[in-house]
Design a protein around this motif. Structure first.
Motif, PDB file in Angstrom:
ATOM      1  N   VAL A 131       6.855 -14.423   6.901  1.00  0.00           N
ATOM      2  CA  VAL A 131       5.676 -15.229   6.603  1.00  0.00           C
ATOM      3  C   VAL A 131       4.564 -14.394   6.009  1.00  0.00           C
ATOM      4  N   PHE A 132       4.275 -13.272   6.655  1.00  0.00           N
ATOM      5  CA  PHE A 132       3.144 -12.490   6.180  1.00  0.00           C
ATOM      6  C   PHE A 132       3.489 -11.679   4.938  1.00  0.00           C
ATOM      7  N   ILE A 133       4.779 -11.439   4.695  1.00  0.00           N
ATOM      8  CA  ILE A 133       5.150 -10.827   3.431  1.00  0.00           C
ATOM      9  C   ILE A 133       4.892 -11.823   2.315  1.00  0.00           C
ATOM     10  N   MET A 134       5.242 -13.092   2.548  1.00  0.00           N
ATOM     11  CA  MET A 134       4.961 -14.144   1.576  1.00  0.00           C
ATOM     12  C   MET A 134       3.477 -14.405   1.533  1.00  0.00           C
ATOM     13  N   SER A 135       2.887 -14.027   2.573  1.00  0.00           N
ATOM     14  CA  SER A 135       1.507 -13.978   2.968  1.00  0.00           C
ATOM     15  C   SER A 135       1.253 -15.095   3.870  1.00  0.00           C
ATOM     16  N   GLU A 159     -10.539 -14.053   2.512  1.00  0.00           N
ATOM     17  CA  GLU A 159     -10.041 -14.036   3.898  1.00  0.00           C
ATOM     18  C   GLU A 159      -9.140 -12.838   4.078  1.00  0.00           C
ATOM     19  N   SER A 160      -9.134 -12.281   5.280  1.00  0.00           N
ATOM     20  CA  SER A 160      -8.144 -11.267   5.647  1.00  0.00           C
ATOM     21  C   SER A 160      -7.659 -11.563   7.057  1.00  0.00           C
ATOM     22  N   HIS A 161      -6.461 -11.081   7.368  1.00  0.00           N
ATOM     23  CA  HIS A 161      -5.917 -11.334   8.707  1.00  0.00           C
ATOM     24  C   HIS A 161      -5.317 -10.046   9.257  1.00  0.00           C
ATOM     25  N   ASP A 162      -5.644  -9.761  10.508  1.00  0.00           N
ATOM     26  CA  ASP A 162      -5.201  -8.559  11.203  1.00  0.00           C
ATOM     27  C   ASP A 162      -4.249  -8.971  12.320  1.00  0.00           C
ATOM     28  N   ASN A 196      -0.957  -9.069  -0.705  1.00  0.00           N
ATOM     29  CA  ASN A 196      -1.234  -7.705  -0.250  1.00  0.00           C
ATOM     30  C   ASN A 196      -0.817  -7.433   1.183  1.00  0.00           C
ATOM     31  N   HIS A 197       0.115  -8.208   1.711  1.00  0.00           N
ATOM     32  CA  HIS A 197       0.510  -7.957   3.098  1.00  0.00           C
ATOM     33  C   HIS A 197       1.133  -6.568   3.245  1.00  0.00           C
ATOM     34  N   THR A 198       0.811  -5.920   4.374  1.00  0.00           N
ATOM     35  CA  THR A 198       1.447  -4.660   4.727  1.00  0.00           C
ATOM     36  C   THR A 198       1.569  -4.600   6.242  1.00  0.00           C
ATOM     37  N   GLN A 199       2.452  -3.742   6.719  1.00  0.00           N
ATOM     38  CA  GLN A 199       2.655  -3.593   8.165  1.00  0.00           C
ATOM     39  C   GLN A 199       3.183  -2.205   8.458  1.00  0.00           C
ATOM     40  N   GLY A 200       3.127  -1.821   9.729  1.00  0.00           N
ATOM     41  CA  GLY A 200       3.597  -0.506  10.124  1.00  0.00           C
ATOM     42  C   GLY A 200       5.112  -0.400  10.046  1.00  0.00           C
ATOM     43  N   ASN A 201       5.594   0.795   9.724  1.00  0.00           N
ATOM     44  CA  ASN A 201       7.039   1.013   9.611  1.00  0.00           C
ATOM     45  C   ASN A 201       7.776   0.733  10.909  1.00  0.00           C
ATOM     46  N   MET A 202       7.102   0.958  12.029  1.00  0.00           N
ATOM     47  CA  MET A 202       7.745   0.804  13.333  1.00  0.00           C
ATOM     48  C   MET A 202       7.518  -0.579  13.934  1.00  0.00           C
ATOM     49  N   GLY A 214      -0.238  -5.249  11.452  1.00  0.00           N
ATOM     50  CA  GLY A 214      -0.028  -5.848  10.135  1.00  0.00           C
ATOM     51  C   GLY A 214      -1.351  -6.320   9.571  1.00  0.00           C
ATOM     52  N   TRP A 215      -1.393  -6.466   8.249  1.00  0.00           N
ATOM     53  CA  TRP A 215      -2.635  -6.887   7.578  1.00  0.00           C
ATOM     54  C   TRP A 215      -2.307  -7.584   6.273  1.00  0.00           C
ATOM     55  N   GLY A 216      -3.163  -8.518   5.853  1.00  0.00           N
ATOM     56  CA  GLY A 216      -3.020  -9.171   4.563  1.00  0.00           C
ATOM     57  C   GLY A 216      -4.326  -9.854   4.191  1.00  0.00           C
ATOM     58  N   ASN A 217      -4.412 -10.376   2.965  1.00  0.00           N
ATOM     59  CA  ASN A 217      -5.649 -11.038   2.562  1.00  0.00           C
ATOM     60  C   ASN A 217      -5.368 -12.209   1.627  1.00  0.00           C
ATOM     61  N   ALA A 218      -6.400 -12.986   1.342  1.00  0.00           N
ATOM     62  CA  ALA A 218      -6.278 -14.165   0.487  1.00  0.00           C
ATOM     63  C   ALA A 218      -7.626 -14.473  -0.134  1.00  0.00           C
ATOM     64  N   ARG A 219      -7.576 -15.275  -1.180  1.00  0.00           N
ATOM     65  CA  ARG A 219      -8.792 -15.755  -1.833  1.00  0.00           C
ATOM     66  C   ARG A 219      -9.072 -17.180  -1.350  1.00  0.00           C
ATOM     67  N   ILE A 220     -10.292 -17.464  -0.957  1.00  0.00           N
ATOM     68  CA  ILE A 220     -10.668 -18.809  -0.524  1.00  0.00           C
ATOM     69  C   ILE A 220     -10.988 -19.649  -1.756  1.00  0.00           C
TER      70      ILE A 220
END
Length: 256
Positions: A10-14, A202-205, A129-135, A183-189
């Motif tokens: 989901v968060f990769i797709m954002s 918007e961003s989500h942590d 722009n989603h990203t997450q930790g390797n572990m 994990g983290w990602g962002n979006a445009r409102i």
């Protein structure tokens, strides 16, 4: 367990929460404390099943329900967030079709509008722009999410900063175990835009636990350059709006 682990896709797709072409809605509802148990039961028993069907049809790419944690003025503010990502926002979804999935259940026992009040809807589009930790293990490490609405003077400047500086920095910190974020990602409102809702991005942590979400974001070992925020330090018009949510349930194309 699989539904929770699929939050990775989901968060990769954002968000918590959005895909590159689709439009996502953040729908905020208010549920009275005495109705919360029944409300969540209906959402996870009936509407989750309906969302699974719409995902299989290709109408939705994400459905999720999130329960707010804490906050102020709780008696007058929404405490439920429902996120939907639509492949085509102009294609009507037959929400009444849920009757076909549960023909033996009365609609009055399925619908949730008598248990909640719709308070606001926000439209967004992912920045990819989603990203997450390797572990990070999704089933264990994506349990809570902070939804942050930003009010920048120049949205593009903030989005460029997040893409080019914040994302790689937070990725490195997650990989080194120097942040509580997983994990983290962002979006445009996209909408609305008004004096009462001035936010433009918007961003989500993501966090593995409530204690992690409430703890300081970075460890003492984390070093940030003094001029790291130079590009955006004068780019905010006012305070951010931050909401902390527990992830109750989600549906994505990865669910079988």
């Amino acid at each position: 367990m699989k539904q929770v682990s699929s939050i990775l896709l989901v968060f990769i797709m954002s968000i918590i929460f959005i895909n590159a072409q689709g439009i996502t809605t953040h729908s905020y509802r208010k549920v009275a404390p005495e109705n919360m148990q029944e409300y969540l039961k209906r959402e996870t028993t009936y509407w989750k099943k309906f969302a699974e069907q719409e995902v299989k049809k290709g109408n939705l790419t994400f459905w999720g329900i999130f329960q707010k944690v804490g906050g102020i003025n709780q008696e007058n503010t929404p405490n439920i967030l429902i996120i939907n990502t639509f492949n085509d926002i102009d294609k009507n979804i037959n929400w009444a079709g849920i009757n076909n999935l549960f023909p033996k259940v009365k609609m009055e026992d399925i619908q949730t509008f008598n248990l909640s009040t719709q308070m606001a809807t926000v439209f967004l589009q992912s920045e990819g722009n989603h990203t997450q930790g390797n572990m990070a293990i999704p089933s264990e490490d994506f349990k809570y999410v902070k939804i942050v609405y930003h009010n920048p003077k120049i949205p593009g400047k903030l989005l460029d900063f997040e893409r080019n500086k914040w994302k790689p920095m937070i990725k490195e910190a997650m990989d080194k175990g120097q942040t509580t974020m997983t994990g983290w990602g962002n979006a445009r409102i996209l909408h609305p835009a008004s004096s009462s809702f001035p936010y433009k991005t918007e961003s989500h942590d993501l966090f593995a636990s409530l204690s992690d979400a409430l703890s300081p974001l970075f460890s003492e070992e984390m070093e940030i350059e003094k001029d790291f925020f130079f590009d955006v330090e004068d780019n905010e018009n006012g305070p951010r709006r931050v909401g902390l949510y527990k992830i109750i349930s989600i549906v994505t194309p990865d669910d079988d």
